[in-house]
Design an enzyme around this catalytic site. Sequence first.
Site, PDB file in Angstrom:
ATOM      1  CG  ASP A   1     -19.658 -13.965  65.021  1.00 14.92           C
ATOM      2  OD1 ASP A   1     -18.516 -14.180  65.438  1.00 14.92           O
ATOM      3  OD2 ASP A   1     -20.682 -14.045  65.740  1.00 14.92           O
TER       4      ASP A   1
ATOM      5  N   GLY B   1     -18.548 -15.100  73.343  1.00 14.40           N
ATOM      6  CA  GLY B   1     -19.440 -15.501  74.440  1.00 14.40           C
ATOM      7  C   GLY B   1     -19.332 -14.583  75.640  1.00 14.40           C
ATOM      8  CB  ALA B   2     -17.823 -11.387  75.945  1.00 10.03           C
TER       9      ALA B   2
ATOM     10  CG  ASN C   1     -17.165 -11.700  69.243  1.00  7.78           C
ATOM     11  OD1 ASN C   1     -16.348 -10.804  69.071  1.00  7.78           O
ATOM     12  ND2 ASN C   1     -17.296 -12.715  68.423  1.00  7.78           N
TER      13      ASN C   1
HETATM   14  P1  13P Z   1     -22.830 -14.108  73.510  1.00 11.16           P
HETATM   15  O1  13P Z   1     -23.775 -15.238  73.267  1.00 11.16           O
HETATM   16  O2  13P Z   1     -22.234 -14.164  74.875  1.00 11.16           O
HETATM   17  O3  13P Z   1     -23.437 -12.771  73.251  1.00 11.16           O
HETATM   18  O4  13P Z   1     -21.586 -14.285  72.497  1.00 11.16           O
HETATM   19  C1  13P Z   1     -21.663 -13.796  71.186  1.00 11.16           C
HETATM   20  C2  13P Z   1     -20.548 -14.239  70.314  1.00 11.16           C
HETATM   21  O5  13P Z   1     -19.547 -14.760  70.738  1.00 11.16           O
HETATM   22  C3  13P Z   1     -20.722 -14.010  68.883  1.00 11.16           C
HETATM   23  O6  13P Z   1     -19.669 -14.544  68.141  1.00 11.16           O
HETATM   24  O1  G3H Z   2     -21.645 -16.755  68.234  1.00  4.62           O
HETATM   25  C1  G3H Z   2     -22.770 -16.941  67.813  1.00  4.62           C
HETATM   26  C2  G3H Z   2     -23.669 -15.798  67.615  1.00  4.62           C
HETATM   27  O2  G3H Z   2     -24.394 -15.537  68.780  1.00  4.62           O
HETATM   28  C3  G3H Z   2     -24.526 -16.000  66.395  1.00  4.62           C
HETATM   29  O3  G3H Z   2     -25.667 -16.745  66.617  1.00  4.62           O
HETATM   30  O4  G3H Z   2     -25.790 -18.244  64.606  1.00  4.62           O
HETATM   31  O5  G3H Z   2     -27.821 -17.772  66.021  1.00  4.62           O
HETATM   32  O6  G3H Z   2     -26.876 -16.006  64.538  1.00  4.62           O
HETATM   33  P1  G3H Z   2     -26.575 -17.233  65.360  1.00  4.62           P
HETATM   34 ZN    ZN Z   3     -18.864 -16.325  69.063  1.00  5.88          ZN
END
Ligand code: 13P
Ligand code: G3H
Ligand code: ZN
Length: 306
Positions: A81, A209-210, A252
């Site tokens: 990710d 960001g869902a 996500n």
């Molecule tokens: P959230 O912060 O809304 O859970 O989004 C997670 C995300 O996009 C991870 O790539």
């Molecule tokens: O999109 C971001 C994810 O929530 C990952 O967050 O970099 O703190 O592990 P992190």
């Molecule tokens: Zn993300």
Amino acid sequence: MKGLKYYIKDSLKNHYAIGAYNFVNMEMLKGICEGAKETNSPTIVSVSEGAFKYMDENFVLGLYNSALKSYKDIPLFLHLDHGKSFEMCKKAVDLKFKSVMIDGSSLPFEENVAVTKKVVDYAHAHGVLVEAELGVLKGVEDEVSASENIYTNPLKAKEFVERTNCDTLAVAIGTSHGAYKFSGEAKLRFDILSEIEKNLPNFPLVLHGASSVPQKYVEKINRYGGDVKGAKGVDEKLLTKACKEHNIYKINTDTDLRMAYIATLREYIKENPTNIDSRKFNSLAIEEIKQLVIEKNRCFNNINRI
Ligand code: 13P
Ligand code: G3H
Ligand code: ZN
């Protein structure tokens, strides 16, 4: 077992989305797998760069391979990710991740094209799929933060996909990372999404960001000594609309899992001051995450898709 490519096509054809759930330890991964088993759902398990550093590559692969053994009937796809560099994506490809995200969204367009194309060339030569991102989400995107949403430009999206040959594309239509997504009304720009889809027919898109930031977790965290007042996420009905009526094939979620986990721990520790056995609250956290993932998979229309 069918691969990720199959499920990407299947999700577009049958109007569901695959949950991409972030994990940072065994408990989160186990909760996700338990939920996926219950709903019989193909599932993406995501590791951010931060999570990769936190666990280290041996623990990431150890946990993932253990999950594959323990949940033999569930297609679980390990995904990087928000990979920020070619080097990080290459590392994930070499470790046999099933897909990688190169997130060049904070770069100027031409630089985003260049780094994405470089990752695509390497990943495709090794049979790994590539997600890219165009447009910037408000909030913190790992090391990058933005105070404004910069929505994906639909015309640029077409050019970007043609020039990079990426397999899937993350779009910015109003969601943001973290627990504070909207101060006023929660709105998503479905008009922009439709324009993107006109320019990229039947192309698999990703919603970051869902998290929906369930208010039961906000209340519990606040009640047991935390402070997340005013936290607000995406309405679940909008998520269902995104996968049923649009080409969002992957959704996500990280924040909701973190909130489920921490709310459970806070309550248990406060209510059981003499307990010193972490298995007690971690078992409850696994169960809570399982229930959350079941609800999410229903919301994403991802039931019995295996
Ligand atoms: P959230 O912060 O809304 O859970 O989004 C997670 C995300 O996009 C991870 O790539
Ligand atoms: O999109 C971001 C994810 O929530 C990952 O967050 O970099 O703190 O592990 P992190
Ligand atoms: Zn993300």
